[in-house]
Design an enzyme around this catalytic site. Structure first.
Site, PDB file in Angstrom:
ATOM      1  N   ALA A  65      -5.016  -4.436  -6.114  1.00  0.00           N
ATOM      2  CA  ALA A  65      -5.033  -2.988  -5.918  1.00  0.00           C
ATOM      3  C   ALA A  65      -3.973  -2.348  -6.800  1.00  0.00           C
ATOM      4  O   ALA A  65      -2.974  -2.986  -7.150  1.00  0.00           O
ATOM      5  CB  ALA A  65      -4.781  -2.665  -4.450  1.00  0.00           C
ATOM      6  N   GLY A 108      -6.297  -7.544  -3.889  1.00  0.00           N
ATOM      7  CA  GLY A 108      -7.598  -6.911  -3.690  1.00  0.00           C
ATOM      8  C   GLY A 108      -8.681  -7.475  -4.590  1.00  0.00           C
ATOM      9  O   GLY A 108      -9.863  -7.473  -4.238  1.00  0.00           O
ATOM     10  N   GLU A 111      -9.900 -10.495  -2.959  1.00  0.00           N
ATOM     11  CA  GLU A 111     -10.770 -10.055  -1.856  1.00  0.00           C
ATOM     12  C   GLU A 111     -12.151  -9.668  -2.388  1.00  0.00           C
ATOM     13  O   GLU A 111     -13.171  -9.989  -1.781  1.00  0.00           O
ATOM     14  CB  GLU A 111     -10.114  -8.877  -1.117  1.00  0.00           C
ATOM     15  CG  GLU A 111      -8.876  -9.334  -0.353  1.00  0.00           C
ATOM     16  CD  GLU A 111      -8.115  -8.197   0.301  1.00  0.00           C
ATOM     17  OE1 GLU A 111      -7.779  -7.227  -0.404  1.00  0.00           O
ATOM     18  OE2 GLU A 111      -7.834  -8.291   1.511  1.00  0.00           O
ATOM     19  N   GLU A 131       0.394 -10.050  -1.867  1.00  0.00           N
ATOM     20  CA  GLU A 131       0.772  -8.870  -1.070  1.00  0.00           C
ATOM     21  C   GLU A 131       2.096  -9.054  -0.339  1.00  0.00           C
ATOM     22  O   GLU A 131       2.906  -8.140  -0.242  1.00  0.00           O
ATOM     23  CB  GLU A 131      -0.324  -8.549  -0.034  1.00  0.00           C
ATOM     24  CG  GLU A 131      -1.525  -7.844  -0.607  1.00  0.00           C
ATOM     25  CD  GLU A 131      -2.600  -8.788  -1.126  1.00  0.00           C
ATOM     26  OE1 GLU A 131      -2.287  -9.960  -1.417  1.00  0.00           O
ATOM     27  OE2 GLU A 131      -3.745  -8.332  -1.258  1.00  0.00           O
TER      28      GLU A 131
HETATM   29  C1  HXC Z   1      -0.772  -1.507 -11.117  1.00  0.00           C
HETATM   30  C2  HXC Z   1      -0.562  -3.228 -12.605  1.00  0.00           C
HETATM   31  C3  HXC Z   1      -0.969  -4.141 -11.612  1.00  0.00           C
HETATM   32  C4  HXC Z   1      -1.283  -3.650 -10.313  1.00  0.00           C
HETATM   33  C5  HXC Z   1      -0.590  -5.243 -13.414  1.00  0.00           C
HETATM   34  N1  HXC Z   1      -0.349  -3.955 -13.695  1.00  0.00           N
HETATM   35  N2  HXC Z   1      -0.970  -5.380 -12.141  1.00  0.00           N
HETATM   36  N3  HXC Z   1      -0.463  -1.928 -12.337  1.00  0.00           N
HETATM   37  N4  HXC Z   1      -1.175  -2.322 -10.117  1.00  0.00           N
HETATM   38  N5  HXC Z   1      -1.723  -4.437  -9.318  1.00  0.00           N
HETATM   39  C6  HXC Z   1       0.086  -3.397 -14.990  1.00  0.00           C
HETATM   40  C7  HXC Z   1       1.528  -3.726 -15.291  1.00  0.00           C
HETATM   41  O1  HXC Z   1       2.388  -2.824 -14.654  1.00  0.00           O
HETATM   42  C8  HXC Z   1       1.544  -3.597 -16.798  1.00  0.00           C
HETATM   43  O2  HXC Z   1       1.597  -2.230 -17.134  1.00  0.00           O
HETATM   44  C9  HXC Z   1       0.173  -4.108 -17.215  1.00  0.00           C
HETATM   45  O3  HXC Z   1      -0.631  -4.001 -16.048  1.00  0.00           O
HETATM   46  C10 HXC Z   1       0.196  -5.563 -17.662  1.00  0.00           C
HETATM   47  O4  HXC Z   1       0.809  -6.318 -16.649  1.00  0.00           O
HETATM   48  P1  HXC Z   1       2.083  -7.281 -16.906  1.00  0.00           P
HETATM   49  O5  HXC Z   1       2.794  -7.381 -15.606  1.00  0.00           O
HETATM   50  O6  HXC Z   1       2.857  -6.808 -18.091  1.00  0.00           O
HETATM   51  O7  HXC Z   1       1.372  -8.652 -17.290  1.00  0.00           O
HETATM   52  P2  HXC Z   1       1.925 -10.130 -17.038  1.00  0.00           P
HETATM   53  O8  HXC Z   1       3.367 -10.221 -17.402  1.00  0.00           O
HETATM   54  O9  HXC Z   1       0.963 -11.035 -17.715  1.00  0.00           O
HETATM   55  O10 HXC Z   1       1.808 -10.345 -15.468  1.00  0.00           O
HETATM   56  C11 HXC Z   1       0.567 -10.363 -14.849  1.00  0.00           C
HETATM   57  C12 HXC Z   1       0.739 -10.311 -13.293  1.00  0.00           C
HETATM   58  C13 HXC Z   1       1.582  -9.089 -12.919  1.00  0.00           C
HETATM   59  C14 HXC Z   1       1.426 -11.588 -12.826  1.00  0.00           C
HETATM   60  C15 HXC Z   1      -0.658 -10.252 -12.721  1.00  0.00           C
HETATM   61  O11 HXC Z   1       1.042  -7.930 -13.619  1.00  0.00           O
HETATM   62  C16 HXC Z   1       1.598  -8.804 -11.460  1.00  0.00           C
HETATM   63  O12 HXC Z   1       2.298  -9.452 -10.704  1.00  0.00           O
HETATM   64  N6  HXC Z   1       0.825  -7.783 -11.027  1.00  0.00           N
HETATM   65  C17 HXC Z   1       0.785  -7.383  -9.642  1.00  0.00           C
HETATM   66  C18 HXC Z   1      -0.017  -8.364  -8.839  1.00  0.00           C
HETATM   67  C19 HXC Z   1      -0.064  -7.959  -7.367  1.00  0.00           C
HETATM   68  O13 HXC Z   1       0.977  -7.914  -6.688  1.00  0.00           O
HETATM   69  N7  HXC Z   1      -1.262  -7.679  -6.844  1.00  0.00           N
HETATM   70  C20 HXC Z   1      -1.476  -7.366  -5.456  1.00  0.00           C
HETATM   71  C21 HXC Z   1      -1.457  -5.878  -5.277  1.00  0.00           C
HETATM   72  S1  HXC Z   1      -1.552  -5.490  -3.575  1.00  0.00           S
HETATM   73  P3  HXC Z   1       2.592  -1.693 -18.289  1.00  0.00           P
HETATM   74  O14 HXC Z   1       2.404  -0.209 -18.226  1.00  0.00           O
HETATM   75  O15 HXC Z   1       3.954  -2.177 -17.922  1.00  0.00           O
HETATM   76  O16 HXC Z   1       2.051  -2.342 -19.544  1.00  0.00           O
HETATM   77  C22 HXC Z   1      -3.177  -5.531  -3.183  1.00  0.00           C
HETATM   78  C23 HXC Z   1      -3.520  -5.085  -1.811  1.00  0.00           C
HETATM   79  C24 HXC Z   1      -5.012  -4.982  -1.602  1.00  0.00           C
HETATM   80  O17 HXC Z   1      -3.996  -5.933  -3.961  1.00  0.00           O
HETATM   81  C25 HXC Z   1      -5.322  -4.130  -0.426  1.00  0.00           C
HETATM   82  C26 HXC Z   1      -6.781  -3.818  -0.325  1.00  0.00           C
HETATM   83  C27 HXC Z   1      -7.338  -2.908  -1.371  1.00  0.00           C
END
Ligand code: HXC
Length: 257
Positions: A65, A108, A111, A131
């Site tokens: 998400a 997400g 999911e 999460e």
């Molecule tokens: C917003 C995101 C994002 C996310 C990545 N980006 N994931 N933006 N929401 N979930 C953005 C980064 O900020 C970055 O933007 C660009 O995408 C590239 O990501 P990087 O982090 O630079 O890439 P990398 O170093 O390869 O790392 C990849 C990654 C990391 C390990 C996947 O991006 C990460 O940890 N992302 C978050 C993963 C996460 O926590 N997901 C769960 C979310 S909660 P910029 O502008 O800096 O280039 C959830 C709840 C669901 O899903 C509930 C139901 C809907």
């Protein structure tokens, strides 16, 4: 293409939905989820579409998400947004959905992958529920679907730590149907989906419905449901064709009627 965050196309009997915000690893904002469901429902009603494929553009399926969008909402906002009704709609799609995962499928996005009927993954795919590391938990079925799929032991372990599940592990635990090298993943999925598209469509529908019943109903209820669908298939032309072809020792030609 009338959508902002996804690409859609139809090729023969296959419809393809591609998550398309590659600059943020296809982070799922609420509008993207609505668009996915709108496209799925449209394809579900298109008579020529037999199978729906779901994949991600760029270097990942999706990284979960959109954290920027979530960062500022409170509980009341979430209640009033009622965003999970969109997720409930996925369960009502009748045609088979194949998730095609490469790179990350986190939060997400995992999911979303678990909502697909079949899952094909590249050998670089990584699944996980991070999460917990954001101080939240899955909200679109992650704790439920993962547990029903792999059991409590691994679900607890993965959900407590947010550990990454490799493609190989995902295949071992039955999360993924098939692992393919990244270069030929889509090509192989399309080949497979085309064979699926030749199966009698009404059988496929009723089988999908009955299998999903098994996931959250008692054996007794599921069996009653299966029996009804079994009987219903005997009013289709494809049942007559399938059995006639067997007796005549030829290949059946299914028409979806
Ligand atoms: C917003 C995101 C994002 C996310 C990545 N980006 N994931 N933006 N929401 N979930 C953005 C980064 O900020 C970055 O933007 C660009 O995408 C590239 O990501 P990087 O982090 O630079 O890439 P990398 O170093 O390869 O790392 C990849 C990654 C990391 C390990 C996947 O991006 C990460 O940890 N992302 C978050 C993963 C996460 O926590 N997901 C769960 C979310 S909660 P910029 O502008 O800096 O280039 C959830 C709840 C669901 O899903 C509930 C139901 C809907």
């Amino acid at each position: 293409n009338t959508f902002q965050y996804i690409l859609t196309s139809i090729e023969g009997p296959l419809a393809h939905i591609q998550l398309n915000r590659p600059n943020v690893l296809n982070a799922l904002n609420r509008q993207m989820v609505t668009e996915i469901l709108t496209a799925m429902e449209k394809f579900d009603r298109s008579p020529d579409v037999h199978v729906i494929l779901l994949s991600g553009a760029g270097r990942a399926f999706a990284a979960g998400a959109d954290i920027d969008e979530m960062a500022t909402v409170n509980s009341t906002d979430l209640e009033l947004l009622n965003q999970f009704t969109d997720w409930d709609r996925i369960a009502w799609i009748k045609k088979p959905i194949i998730g095609v995962v490469h790179g990350f499928a986190l939060g997400g996005a995992f999911e979303l992958a678990l909502c697909c009927d079949l899952l094909w993954a590249a050998d670089d795919a990584e699944f996980g529920f991070p999460e917990v590391n954001l101080g939240i938990m899955p909200g679109a079925g992650g704790t439920q679907r993962l547990t029903k799929l792999v059991g409590k032991t691994k679900a607890m372990e993965w959900l407590f730590t947010g550990a990454r599940i490799t493609a190989k592990e995902a295949a071992q635990f039955g999360i993924v149907n098939k692992l393919v090298s990244k270069e030929v993943l889509m090509e192989e999925v399309i080949k497979y989906a085309l064979t699926l598209a030749k199966q009698p469509p009404i059988s496929i529908r009723y089988i999908k419905e009955a299998v999903l019943k098994a996931v959250d109903h008692s054996l007794y209820e599921g069996m009653q449901f299966e029996r009804k669908n079994f009987s219903l298939l005997f009013s289709t032309e494809d049942q007559k064709e399938g059995m006639k072809a067997f007796i005549e020792k030829r290949k059946p030609d299914f028409r979806g009627k």
